[in-house]
Design a protein around this motif. Structure first.
Motif, short mmCIF file in Angstrom:
data_model
loop_
_atom_site.label_atom_id
_atom_site.label_comp_id
_atom_site.label_asym_id
_atom_site.label_seq_id
_atom_site.Cartn_x
_atom_site.Cartn_y
_atom_site.Cartn_z
N TRP A 1 3.77 0.83 -3.79
CA TRP A 1 3.35 0.27 -5.07
C TRP A 1 3.89 1.08 -6.24
O TRP A 1 4.21 0.54 -7.29
CB TRP A 1 1.82 0.22 -5.16
N ASP B 1 -8.64 3.84 -25.35
CA ASP B 1 -8.55 5.03 -24.50
C ASP B 1 -9.58 5.04 -23.37
O ASP B 1 -10.41 5.94 -23.26
CB ASP B 1 -8.68 6.32 -25.33
N ALA C 1 -22.68 9.46 -37.95
CA ALA C 1 -22.15 10.41 -36.97
C ALA C 1 -22.42 9.92 -35.55
O ALA C 1 -21.58 10.02 -34.66
CB ALA C 1 -22.76 11.79 -37.19
N GLY D 1 -20.41 18.15 -37.26
CA GLY D 1 -21.12 17.46 -38.33
C GLY D 1 -20.99 15.96 -38.13
O GLY D 1 -21.31 15.44 -37.07
N GLU D 2 -20.46 15.28 -39.12
CA GLU D 2 -20.34 13.83 -39.11
C GLU D 2 -19.08 13.35 -38.39
O GLU D 2 -18.93 12.17 -38.14
CB GLU D 2 -20.31 13.31 -40.55
N GLU D 3 -18.15 14.28 -38.17
CA GLU D 3 -16.83 13.86 -37.69
C GLU D 3 -16.57 14.30 -36.26
O GLU D 3 -17.09 15.32 -35.81
CB GLU D 3 -15.73 14.46 -38.59
N LYS E 1 0.83 -1.21 0.00
CA LYS E 1 0.00 0.00 0.00
C LYS E 1 0.87 1.25 0.00
O LYS E 1 0.41 2.34 -0.32
CB LYS E 1 -0.90 0.02 1.24
N GLN F 1 -13.07 10.00 -18.20
CA GLN F 1 -13.15 11.45 -17.98
C GLN F 1 -14.45 12.01 -18.53
O GLN F 1 -15.10 12.84 -17.91
CB GLN F 1 -11.96 12.17 -18.64
N PRO G 1 -8.24 16.55 -25.42
CA PRO G 1 -9.01 15.81 -26.44
C PRO G 1 -9.52 14.46 -25.92
O PRO G 1 -10.54 13.96 -26.41
CB PRO G 1 -8.00 15.59 -27.57
N GLN G 2 -8.82 13.89 -24.93
CA GLN G 2 -9.28 12.62 -24.35
C GLN G 2 -10.57 12.83 -23.57
O GLN G 2 -11.47 12.00 -23.61
CB GLN G 2 -8.23 12.10 -23.36
N ALA G 3 -10.61 13.95 -22.85
CA ALA G 3 -11.72 14.15 -21.92
C ALA G 3 -12.94 14.80 -22.56
O ALA G 3 -14.02 14.77 -22.00
CB ALA G 3 -11.24 15.00 -20.73
N THR G 4 -12.74 15.41 -23.73
CA THR G 4 -13.89 16.00 -24.41
C THR G 4 -13.95 15.51 -25.83
O THR G 4 -12.93 15.43 -26.51
CB THR G 4 -13.77 17.55 -24.47
N ARG G 5 -15.11 15.16 -26.24
CA ARG G 5 -15.28 14.68 -27.61
C ARG G 5 -16.34 15.55 -28.24
O ARG G 5 -17.51 15.50 -27.87
CB ARG G 5 -15.70 13.22 -27.54
N TYR H 1 4.51 9.15 -12.72
CA TYR H 1 3.20 9.65 -12.34
C TYR H 1 3.26 10.29 -10.95
O TYR H 1 2.74 11.39 -10.74
CB TYR H 1 2.18 8.50 -12.35
N ARG I 1 6.49 3.87 -15.04
CA ARG I 1 5.31 4.68 -15.32
C ARG I 1 4.72 5.24 -14.02
O ARG I 1 4.39 6.42 -13.93
CB ARG I 1 4.26 3.84 -16.04
N TYR I 2 4.59 4.38 -13.01
CA TYR I 2 4.03 4.83 -11.74
C TYR I 2 4.95 5.86 -11.08
O TYR I 2 4.48 6.81 -10.47
CB TYR I 2 3.82 3.65 -10.78
N ALA J 1 -4.27 16.37 -22.39
CA ALA J 1 -5.34 15.42 -22.05
C ALA J 1 -6.72 15.91 -22.50
O ALA J 1 -7.68 15.14 -22.46
CB ALA J 1 -5.33 15.16 -20.55
N MET K 1 -18.39 16.79 -31.56
CA MET K 1 -18.74 16.38 -32.91
C MET K 1 -18.88 17.63 -33.78
O MET K 1 -19.49 18.62 -33.39
CB MET K 1 -20.07 15.62 -32.93
#
Ligand code: SF4
Ligand code: SF4
Ligand code: FES
Lengths: 139, 247
Positions: A24, B222, B140, A108-110, A21, B228, A100-104, A34, A30-31, A98, A106
């Motif tokens: 670790w 991901d 989409a 139009g189609e993409e 504990k 997130q 773009p990972q947390a917000t997506r 971090y 990596r840890y 980070a 859209m």
């Protein structure tokens, strides 16, 4: 498996590997990185406290504000502020990375490409910084 | 002609009926550069030691059964190429954070329970009869979650997640990602149907966004990103719930 199977007939004996504990994060590179990243956010916190304290001194009156400025001018505080600034930049860039990972989003189609989001963040950061610098210049 | 060299394959062995705890056994395996670690394990099984146990099926990163620790990193054994291990020594262990059933085989029960708990299937807004036709979706709408649907349940992300290692009640990256995948599917009734668990203490909020899961995922799912987004989702839900007065 039938319910009649007794424990002695059941060869299952899962082995649980122990996890420390307290250490670790020393088990992988990596840890470790971090943890360094997380612990270094203490400098960011100190920097924030310094800024917020400034607001209180400003509200308290001109004399208090002067004493705050004098405090800021001491070499130790300047050094600490510079260190804080470095970590602030590091944490800001890793946060931007980070986004773009947390917000997506859209379009139009993409899905809006992450690069655009990140660039927009840097753009806004630059614009705000420029504004503050100009403000400081004029004032 | 391909180059053949001999590597030392160190495998963590554990035979429950005779071993009190796991130990490393080293096999000398002649390998070719095009081989993957799974080929080396198959060589051991076929030529050197039939008692070795490990899971695999497809040999092409699809089935998700060959996840294991390779030199300390959670990887698919069928996607870990010999040419990336020039040192001549490879250490193979069962996935971290899971109990060992036998040799490289882990006990997956905990994950399967969590996977079941997030209801990883469509919960349509309105049930349709066969006569009423399919649940339609635009390209989409598909793109919105497609990346999160590519998970093969290899569990590499659980082996990498420090949070899961320390707090086994944490639902964990793959199951939360799958919950998010369905929650954001336009045909699905969404978080109300499965949200409680996702928003609970063991759900998305237990994740510290270390991102280790996304770094090791062999399918670029991901999970850290999905979690997130799910946090944002569940926070917004909470706020709108408060505004509407049901929280
Ligand atoms: S999210 Fe990636 S690492 Fe995790 S189980 Fe799915 S495919 Fe494997
Ligand atoms: S981002 Fe969250 S789920 Fe992924 S490894 Fe980190 S704590 Fe675990
Ligand atoms: S054997 Fe199927 S993913 Fe490796």
């Amino acid at each position: 498996m039938s319910a009649a199977t007794t424990d002695t007939a059941n060869p299952r004996k899962p082995y649980v590997r122990p996890i420390s504990k307290t250490s670790w994060f020393l088990t992988s590179a990596r840890y470790k990185s971090y943890m360094v990243h997380e612990v270094s956010s203490i400098f960011v916190a100190l920097y924030m406290i310094q800024l917020v304290a400034g607001l209180f001194y400003l509200a308290a009156g001109p004399e208090e504000w002067e004493s705050y400025l004098a405090f800021l001018r001491s070499p130790v505080v300047i050094l600490l502020t510079l260190v804080g600034l470095v970590f602030f930049v590091i944490h800001t860039t890793s946060w931007f990375k980070a986004v773009p990972q947390a917000t997506r989003i859209m379009r139009g189609e993409e899905v809006l490409p992450g690069k655009i989001l990140v660039t927009a963040h840097y753009g806004i950061w630059a614009a705000v910084s420029l504004f503050v610098i100009i403000l400081a210049w004029v004032a | 002609m391909t180059a053949t060299r001999t590597i030392q394959l160190e495998v963590l062995r554990y035979r429950p009926e005779q071993d009190a705890k796991p130990f490393f056994q080293t096999y000398a395996v002649p390998v070719e550069d095009e081989w993957v670690v799974l080929d080396a394990l198959n060589y051991v099984k076929d030529e050197l030691d039939r008692t070795l146990s490990y899971r695999w099926s497809c040999h092409m990163f699809v089935c998700g059964s060959c996840g294991m620790m390779i030199n300390g990193e959670p990887k698919l054994a069928c996607k870990a190429f010999m040419q990336d291990y020039p040192s001549g020594k490879i250490r193979v262990e069962p996935l971290s954070n899971f109990p060992i059933e036998r040799d490289l085989v882990i006990v997956q029960d905990d994950f399967v329970e969590k996977l079941t708990a997030v209801k990883p299937y469509l919960l349509p807004k309105q049930d349709k009869t066969v006569e009423q036709g399919e649940y339609l979706q635009t390209p989409a709408e598909l793109k919105k979650y497609k990346q999160y649907s590519l998970c093969i349940n290899c569990l590499c992300c659980y082996a990498a997640c420090p949070q899961y290692g320390l707090e086994p009640s944490f639902i964990g990256p793959a199951a939360l990602t799958l919950a998010h995948r369905y929650n954001t599917d336009s045909r699905d009734a969404g978080p109300e149907a499965r949200g409680d668990l996702v928003a609970a203490h063991e759900g998305v909020w237990a994740c510290s966004f270390v991102g280790a899961c996304s770094q090791v995922c062999p399918k670029d799912v991901d999970p850290a990103g999905a979690i997130q987004q799910a946090k944002l989702y569940s926070a917004l839900n909470f706020v709108t719930g408060m505004v509407k007065g049901d929280k």
